[in-house]
Design a protein around this motif. Structure first.
Motif, mmCIF file in Angstrom:
data_model
loop_
_atom_site.group_PDB
_atom_site.id
_atom_site.type_symbol
_atom_site.label_atom_id
_atom_site.label_comp_id
_atom_site.label_asym_id
_atom_site.label_seq_id
_atom_site.Cartn_x
_atom_site.Cartn_y
_atom_site.Cartn_z
ATOM 1 N N ILE A 86 0.933 -1.220 0.061
ATOM 2 C CA ILE A 86 0.097 -0.015 -0.088
ATOM 3 C C ILE A 86 0.972 1.323 0.076
ATOM 4 C CG2 ILE A 86 -1.547 1.315 1.390
ATOM 5 C CD1 ILE A 86 -3.149 -1.423 2.297
ATOM 6 N N ALA A 87 2.053 1.210 0.903
ATOM 7 C CA ALA A 87 2.874 2.436 0.646
ATOM 8 C C ALA A 87 3.529 2.872 -0.421
ATOM 9 C CB ALA A 87 3.803 2.243 1.827
ATOM 10 N N VAL A 88 4.036 1.764 -1.344
ATOM 11 C CA VAL A 88 4.545 1.921 -2.542
ATOM 12 C C VAL A 88 3.146 2.366 -3.671
ATOM 13 C CG1 VAL A 88 5.496 0.571 -4.398
ATOM 14 C CG2 VAL A 88 6.204 0.209 -2.222
ATOM 15 N N ALA A 89 2.230 1.981 -3.353
ATOM 16 C CA ALA A 89 1.110 2.187 -4.254
ATOM 17 C C ALA A 89 0.808 3.842 -4.096
ATOM 18 C CB ALA A 89 -0.198 1.213 -4.234
ATOM 19 N N ARG A 90 0.794 4.235 -2.966
ATOM 20 C CA ARG A 90 0.492 5.473 -2.577
ATOM 21 C C ARG A 90 1.539 6.398 -3.028
ATOM 22 N NH1 ARG A 90 -1.730 5.856 3.588
ATOM 23 N NH2 ARG A 90 -1.711 7.861 2.724
ATOM 24 N N LEU A 91 2.617 6.181 -3.204
ATOM 25 C CA LEU A 91 3.923 6.858 -3.610
ATOM 26 C C LEU A 91 3.555 7.392 -5.070
ATOM 27 C CD1 LEU A 91 7.020 5.142 -2.583
ATOM 28 C CD2 LEU A 91 6.432 7.378 -1.578
ATOM 29 N N GLY A 92 2.967 6.499 -6.035
ATOM 30 C CA GLY A 92 2.559 6.931 -7.378
ATOM 31 C C GLY A 92 4.145 7.009 -8.080
ATOM 32 N N ASP A 93 4.193 8.214 -8.807
ATOM 33 C CA ASP A 93 5.459 8.339 -9.343
ATOM 34 C C ASP A 93 5.817 7.306 -10.484
ATOM 35 O OD1 ASP A 93 7.763 9.776 -10.156
ATOM 36 O OD2 ASP A 93 8.987 8.703 -8.500
ATOM 37 N N GLY A 94 4.837 6.862 -10.968
ATOM 38 C CA GLY A 94 5.177 5.798 -11.837
ATOM 39 C C GLY A 94 5.456 4.297 -11.290
ATOM 40 N N VAL A 95 5.249 4.193 -10.218
ATOM 41 C CA VAL A 95 5.749 2.871 -9.627
ATOM 42 C C VAL A 95 4.416 1.970 -9.144
ATOM 43 C CG1 VAL A 95 6.717 1.622 -7.699
ATOM 44 C CG2 VAL A 95 7.880 3.687 -8.655
ATOM 45 N N ALA A 96 4.515 0.847 -9.750
ATOM 46 C CA ALA A 96 3.169 -0.033 -9.583
ATOM 47 C C ALA A 96 3.480 -1.038 -8.439
ATOM 48 C CB ALA A 96 2.624 -0.695 -11.053
ATOM 49 N N ALA A 97 2.601 -1.500 -7.411
ATOM 50 C CA ALA A 97 2.613 -2.361 -6.674
ATOM 51 C C ALA A 97 1.821 -3.589 -6.887
ATOM 52 C CB ALA A 97 2.376 -1.901 -5.344
#
Length: 214
Positions: A86-97
């Motif tokens: 969830i933390a990575v998904a909330r970062l956005g910036d073109g990063v998918a979790a």
């Protein structure tokens, strides 16, 4: 408002650092390009998902004692792997979790899947075990912020045997893999071996588990 322990906040920092470093790793591995012309970035998280049952108490009971909670019980999504995804998904910036976990076929499992989906996490490889219970964390929060917890692994401890082919399919397309120790160690070992075979960077949160690192 949900409160997080220091260890949970550290998990978010780890996930953030990993996610922001994926672009160069994907380019190094010849990853496909995204719509912005940069390399497509996917962080694969293998780990646990728990329903955290939070109880606010003035103090913990001693042996043989019963204490009353200050407020009602709260049930929120938790587990190291779930938090990281969830933390990575909330970062956005073109990063998918992308999250891979074992969940129970209970209301807690449904809550966990729905929460992950709401945050944009790919849960297509999560498994709901028929007749199984989702993992649960019983969290006791004292006024000064001290947190004590007991974890019942549930489905998190019931991973099937993973073949080399299955692990290769799990890690395919990932720019990096993030592991932690709330799942059987054999799962981490098999996934790490598959990732290394495909030259995919592997990181592991070594907190928890209560067992030697293999």
């Amino acid at each position: 408002t949900r409160r997080f322990s220091r260890s949970s906040m550290l998990l978010f920092v780890i996930a953030a650092c990993v996610a922001r470093g994926l672009g160069s790793e994907a380019r190094w591995r010849g990853g496909s390009s995204g719509s912005d012309g940069g390399a497509a970035r996917t962080l694969l998280v293998i780990g646990a998902a728990n329903a955290d049952i939070i109880v606010d108490v003035d103090r913990l009971p001693v042996a043989g004692e019963t204490v009353c909670a200050r407020d009602g019980v709260r049930v929120v999504p938790g587990g190291k792997g779930c938090n990281q995804a969830i933390a990575v998904a909330r970062l956005g910036d073109g990063v998918a979790a992308r999250f891979v976990a074992q969940l129970g076929a209970d209301s807690h499992g449904a809550m966990l899947v729905n929460t992950l989906l709401e945050h944009g996490v790919d849960v297509s490889r999560c498994v709901r075990q028929p007749g199984g219970d989702s993992g649960q964390g019983y969290v006791f929060l004292e006024p000064g912020g001290t947190v004590s917890s007991i974890v019942a692994a549930g489905a998190n401890g019931c991973w099937p045997e993973l073949t080399a082919e299955a692990c290769a399919q799990l890690v395919a397309g990932a720019s990096a893999v993030l592991l932690q120790r709330e799942v059987p160690e054999r799962v981490n070992e098999a996934v790490a071996a598959a990732a290394c075979a495909q030259r995919i960077p592997v990181l592991q949160d070594i907190g928890g588990g209560g067992r030697p690192i293999s």
